[in-house]
Design a protein around this motif. Structure first.
Motif, short mmCIF file in Angstrom:
data_model
loop_
_atom_site.label_atom_id
_atom_site.label_comp_id
_atom_site.label_asym_id
_atom_site.label_seq_id
_atom_site.Cartn_x
_atom_site.Cartn_y
_atom_site.Cartn_z
N TYR A 22 0.82 -1.21 0.00
CA TYR A 22 0.00 0.00 0.00
C TYR A 22 0.86 1.26 0.00
CZ TYR A 22 -4.60 -2.15 0.49
OH TYR A 22 -5.76 -2.83 0.25
N ALA A 23 1.98 1.24 0.73
CA ALA A 23 2.86 2.41 0.73
C ALA A 23 3.45 2.64 -0.66
CB ALA A 23 3.97 2.22 1.76
N THR A 24 3.86 1.57 -1.31
CA THR A 24 4.47 1.70 -2.63
C THR A 24 3.45 2.20 -3.65
OG1 THR A 24 6.00 -0.07 -2.04
CG2 THR A 24 5.87 0.51 -4.36
N ILE A 25 2.22 1.73 -3.57
CA ILE A 25 1.18 2.24 -4.46
C ILE A 25 0.89 3.71 -4.15
CG2 ILE A 25 -1.25 2.05 -5.11
CD1 ILE A 25 0.53 -0.10 -6.34
N GLY A 26 0.92 4.07 -2.86
CA GLY A 26 0.73 5.48 -2.50
C GLY A 26 1.76 6.38 -3.14
N ALA A 27 3.01 5.89 -3.25
CA ALA A 27 4.06 6.65 -3.94
C ALA A 27 3.88 6.58 -5.45
CB ALA A 27 5.43 6.11 -3.54
N ARG A 28 3.43 5.42 -5.95
CA ARG A 28 3.25 5.23 -7.40
C ARG A 28 2.22 6.21 -7.97
NH1 ARG A 28 2.75 5.60 -11.82
NH2 ARG A 28 2.50 4.05 -13.50
N ILE A 29 1.27 6.65 -7.19
CA ILE A 29 0.28 7.62 -7.66
C ILE A 29 0.95 8.88 -8.19
CG2 ILE A 29 -1.54 9.17 -6.80
CD1 ILE A 29 -2.52 6.78 -5.08
N TRP A 30 2.16 9.18 -7.67
CA TRP A 30 2.87 10.41 -8.06
C TRP A 30 4.14 10.16 -8.87
CZ3 TRP A 30 -0.24 14.24 -7.07
CH2 TRP A 30 -1.15 14.13 -5.99
N PHE A 83 -0.77 6.74 2.69
CA PHE A 83 -0.50 8.13 3.08
C PHE A 83 1.01 8.35 3.14
CE2 PHE A 83 0.48 11.34 6.22
CZ PHE A 83 -0.53 12.31 6.13
N LEU A 84 1.73 7.41 3.74
CA LEU A 84 3.18 7.59 3.89
C LEU A 84 3.92 7.38 2.57
CD1 LEU A 84 3.63 6.14 7.44
CD2 LEU A 84 3.76 8.50 6.71
N GLY A 85 3.38 6.55 1.69
CA GLY A 85 3.96 6.48 0.35
C GLY A 85 3.79 7.79 -0.39
N GLY A 86 2.60 8.37 -0.26
CA GLY A 86 2.36 9.68 -0.86
C GLY A 86 3.24 10.75 -0.24
N LEU A 87 3.45 10.66 1.07
CA LEU A 87 4.33 11.61 1.76
C LEU A 87 5.74 11.51 1.21
CD1 LEU A 87 4.34 13.56 4.40
CD2 LEU A 87 5.61 11.67 5.41
N GLY A 88 6.22 10.27 1.04
CA GLY A 88 7.56 10.09 0.50
C GLY A 88 7.69 10.66 -0.90
N ALA A 89 6.71 10.38 -1.75
CA ALA A 89 6.73 10.95 -3.10
C ALA A 89 6.69 12.47 -3.04
CB ALA A 89 5.56 10.42 -3.91
N GLY A 90 5.87 13.00 -2.14
CA GLY A 90 5.78 14.45 -1.99
C GLY A 90 7.10 15.06 -1.57
N GLU A 96 -2.11 9.68 -16.45
CA GLU A 96 -2.59 8.57 -15.64
C GLU A 96 -3.77 9.03 -14.79
OE1 GLU A 96 1.50 5.98 -15.00
OE2 GLU A 96 0.71 7.17 -13.33
N LEU A 97 -4.78 8.18 -14.73
CA LEU A 97 -5.93 8.42 -13.87
C LEU A 97 -6.03 7.31 -12.85
CD1 LEU A 97 -8.63 9.47 -16.52
CD2 LEU A 97 -7.14 10.97 -15.17
N TRP A 98 -6.40 7.67 -11.64
CA TRP A 98 -6.58 6.70 -10.57
C TRP A 98 -8.04 6.73 -10.16
CZ3 TRP A 98 -2.57 3.60 -8.74
CH2 TRP A 98 -1.32 3.86 -9.33
#
Length: 349
Positions: free
Chosen positions: A46-54, A274-281, A324-326
């Motif tokens: 889930y974390a990796t997918i959260g980062a993959r969004i970005w 959330f934390l994957g997205g945080l990392g990407a951010g 890309e659309l999610w």
């Protein structure tokens, strides 16, 4: 934050891949008749997918241990997000890590059905994931110390560290181990219940209690010379972002406010994503923790809209560029909407 290497991945999670199974009973233990097929799970996934969004697949990654029961359907589902992001390790002599999620009324239990294979920084050496710019890990404070010992053993690697305490070890007895590892962490991010439990504070989160928890963690010394950040994930209240010497700030949950409850289908994995997205951010904003938390909120918004992982599709925008659309929506548009919402909120205070 760590300096970026040209070839290193920007976000790598040390969390695990798990196949989740489910059982449902009422509060008396009687089967409800509800069924749910096995689905892809695991905090690392889930974390990796959260980062993959970005971020594209080539800039992120995690290890997946494939057992002898790894189905073509699961393989296809994972590779749809980009096969380059996954580092597969095959073990034909055992099954893939599985867990049972047991629901009895409103109470959820979780037990491993197959012994788990823990991933450590040493497992990244010699692979395409080695010396990542940022690592994310989910574990007890005691094990976090062991992970950081491995990281520090490599004198040429100084990754940005995002640490997510595992829920069942967020207990007062683990606080001494947490204090020991805090100086090595760039971001500490428990959820509100976990933070309050670690600190032996009342377990009914309010904004005031969450901010007090942030203050106590900062006083313990997060990050080298106290330069780290605390981000306490607080469900519908949003997330509190705290750094020493700066006012505490709150980032809304994307799905908050009137009508948002209908969008919340399943919060499983929301904190990890959330934390994957945080990392990407952090990677995309040059380490701006406040802006990165907006990316995090948007990542979580896509996870909670359905059971399991979000759907990735491709489209062509008005300029002819492929995007890309999610779940049929644009992360960039959600980010802009959240930014505008928070600016409006600031302006009315």
């Amino acid at each position: 934050m760590a300096d970026k290497s040209d070839n290193a991945r920007e976000f790598v999670s040390l969390g695990m891949f798990i196949i989740d199974e489910f059982s449902f009973a009422d509060e008396h233990g009687n089967p409800t008749g509800k069924t749910q097929p096995p689905q892809i799970g695991g905090g690392g996934t889930y974390a990796t997918i959260g980062a993959r969004i970005w971020l594209p697949p080539s800039r992120i990654g995690m290890i997946i241990d494939r057992g002898n029961d790894f189905s073509p359907q699961i393989q296809q589902a994972l590779d749809a997000y980009g096969s380059d992001m996954w580092l597969y390790r095959d073990n034909p002599n055992r099954g893939t890590t599985r867990a049972i999620n047991s629901y009895r009324g409103e109470t959820r239990g979780f037990d491993y059905l197959v012994p788990r294979i823990r991933i450590t920084p040493r497992d990244l050496h010699g692979t395409k994931l080695e010396r990542a710019w940022m690592i994310h890990f989910i574990c007890s404070p005691t094990r976090a110390n062991a992970i950081m010992s491995e990281v520090k053993a490599d004198k040429d690697w100084h990754p940005t560290t995002v640490y997510e305490p595992i829920p069942d070890r967020c207990i007062p007895e683990e606080l001494p181990a947490l204090k020991e590892v805090l100086p090595d962490l760039n971001v500490l991010s428990p959820n509100a219940d976990e933070a309050l439990s670690l600190l032996s504070m009342p377990l009914s989160p309010t904004r005031e209690l969450v901010e007090e928890a942030c203050r106590r963690f900062l006083d313990m010394g997060v990050g080298p010379n106290g330069t780290g950040a605390v981000v306490i994930r607080s469900g519908a209240m949003g997330a509190c972002v705290a750094q020493r010497g700066q006012p505490f700030s709150w980032v809304d949950a994307y799905w908050s406010g009137p009508g948002s409850s209908s969008k919340v289908v399943d919060v499983t994995g929301a904190g990890n994503s959330f934390l994957g997205g945080l990392g990407a951010g952090l990677a995309l904003t040059n380490g701006d923790i406040w802006e990165a938390t907006l990316y995090a909120s948007v990542s979580a918004s896509f996870i909670i809209e359905q059971e399991g992982l979000p759907r990735l599709t491709h489209a062509v925008d008005e300029t002819g560029r492929q995007v890309e659309l999610w779940n049929g929506d644009s992360p960039q548009l959600r980010l802009k909407e959240l930014q505008d919402r928070l600016e409006t909120t600031k302006g009315t205070k």
